[in-house]
Scaffold this active site. Structure first.
Site, PDB file in Angstrom:
ATOM      1  N   HIS A   1      -1.837  -4.117  -5.068  1.00  0.00           N
ATOM      2  CA  HIS A   1      -0.921  -5.442  -4.990  1.00  0.00           C
ATOM      3  C   HIS A   1      -0.300  -4.876  -3.788  1.00  0.00           C
ATOM      4  O   HIS A   1      -0.063  -3.839  -3.380  1.00  0.00           O
ATOM      5  CB  HIS A   1       0.321  -5.501  -5.754  1.00  0.00           C
ATOM      6  CG  HIS A   1       1.243  -4.841  -5.717  1.00  0.00           C
ATOM      7  ND1 HIS A   1       2.583  -4.553  -4.698  1.00  0.00           N
ATOM      8  CD2 HIS A   1       1.053  -3.695  -7.058  1.00  0.00           C
ATOM      9  CE1 HIS A   1       3.509  -3.841  -5.672  1.00  0.00           C
ATOM     10  NE2 HIS A   1       2.791  -3.319  -6.671  1.00  0.00           N
ATOM     11  N   ASP A   2      -0.432  -6.130  -2.401  1.00  0.00           N
ATOM     12  CA  ASP A   2      -0.147  -6.235  -1.412  1.00  0.00           C
ATOM     13  C   ASP A   2      -0.162  -5.029  -0.249  1.00  0.00           C
ATOM     14  O   ASP A   2      -0.083  -4.650   0.773  1.00  0.00           O
ATOM     15  CB  ASP A   2       1.928  -6.346  -1.435  1.00  0.00           C
ATOM     16  CG  ASP A   2       2.140  -6.778  -2.579  1.00  0.00           C
ATOM     17  OD1 ASP A   2       1.970  -8.151  -2.048  1.00  0.00           O
ATOM     18  OD2 ASP A   2       3.334  -7.402  -3.094  1.00  0.00           O
TER      19      ASP A   2
ATOM     20  N   GLY B   1       0.826   0.449  -5.103  1.00  0.00           N
ATOM     21  CA  GLY B   1       1.370  -0.388  -4.527  1.00  0.00           C
ATOM     22  C   GLY B   1       1.547  -0.566  -2.624  1.00  0.00           C
ATOM     23  O   GLY B   1       2.054   0.195  -2.505  1.00  0.00           O
TER      24      GLY B   1
END
Length: 256
Positions: free
Chosen positions: A120-121, A138
């Site tokens: 994520h991200d 992440g």
């Protein structure tokens, strides 16, 4: 005109461009936007929140815009962006963003090899090659034209500079500055990426300048002192300024 297998499932709310090939057992969820001339081989999953550009090829088992593997994720409406001309190989997983940044981004002209993971991200730039089973936690940032070998593990919040070559099996919890080779155990600076830079059109004078910048940087126990040495003694080209800015803004510290 799209070529869609009768064995594929496409949600009625999915937005799909033209010239796409969607193979059997593919699943395309709602709230997805797909551009033109993409190829989805069999058993590709395009999850909620995917935003896919043009001319990409997705191999069997790839899963894009998956729910983040983050316990802080509470179902917020986030997305995963994949640009143009990427090759996404078998069983690659790319998570969508969380409330932290709201989006995961993979740029253009990248090769993501089998079984690698983008959490994520994360932000992956352009022209990168990322090897089999490499894993990004992440909010990792990978700058343009990085080459990352197989089974590399990268801690969350790290940044990997452009034009690097990272040895297979490496683990890093610090930032890896641009233009270098990183390897060994524990991971450390292993010289300037000479072959990679020459292949990218860097001339010998510029490569020598980059080499001298790292000699000065690593000659000091305190990186800030090395940066001052660079500023005082070297011509500040865009490449040298990139090194200075990368090291100066590093939040996790750079490998030594």
């Amino acid at each position: 005109m799209n070529q869609i297998s009768p064995l594929a499932y496409i949600h009625p709310e999915a937005k799909i461009g033209d010239g796409n090939i969607i193979g059997p057992f593919c699943y395309i969820d709602k709230n997805t936007v797909i551009g033109d001339n993409n190829t989805f081989q069999n058993s590709v999953t395009i999850n909620y929140g995917a935003r896919i550009g043009n001319n990409n090829e997705f191999f069997p088992g790839a899963s894009i815009s998956t729910k983040p593997q983050d316990l802080k994720f509470k179902g917020e409406d986030t997305i995963c962006i994949v640009g143009d001309n990427n090759s996404i190989r078998e069983n690659v997983t790319i998570s969508r963003g969380t409330a932290s940044k709201g989006e995961t981004i993979v740029g253009n002209n990248n090769l993501l090899m089998e079984n690698m993971h983008v959490a994520h991200d994360c932000v992956v730039g352009n022209g990168c090659i990322i090897g089999n089973s490499t894993k990004f936690a992440g909010e990792v940032i990978v700058d343009d034209n990085a080459i990352i070998s197989a089974t590399v593990l990268c801690h969350q919040f790290c940044r990997i500079g452009g034009y690097v070559m990272i040895q297979g099996g490496s683990r890093t919890s610090q930032d890896i500055p641009p233009y270098i080779i990183a390897g060994k155990e524990p991971i450390r600076y292993a010289g300037v990426n000479l072959i990679g830079l020459r292949r990218r059109g860097f001339d010998n004078e510029l490569i020598q300048l980059i080499h001298e910048a790292y000699r000065l940087l690593y000659s000091k126990g305190v990186l800030a002192e090395g940066i001052e040495e660079i500023k005082q003694n070297l011509k500040i080209t865009p490449e040298i300024q990139y090194i200075i800015d990368f090291v100066s803004t590093s939040k996790r510290g750079i490998i030594r």
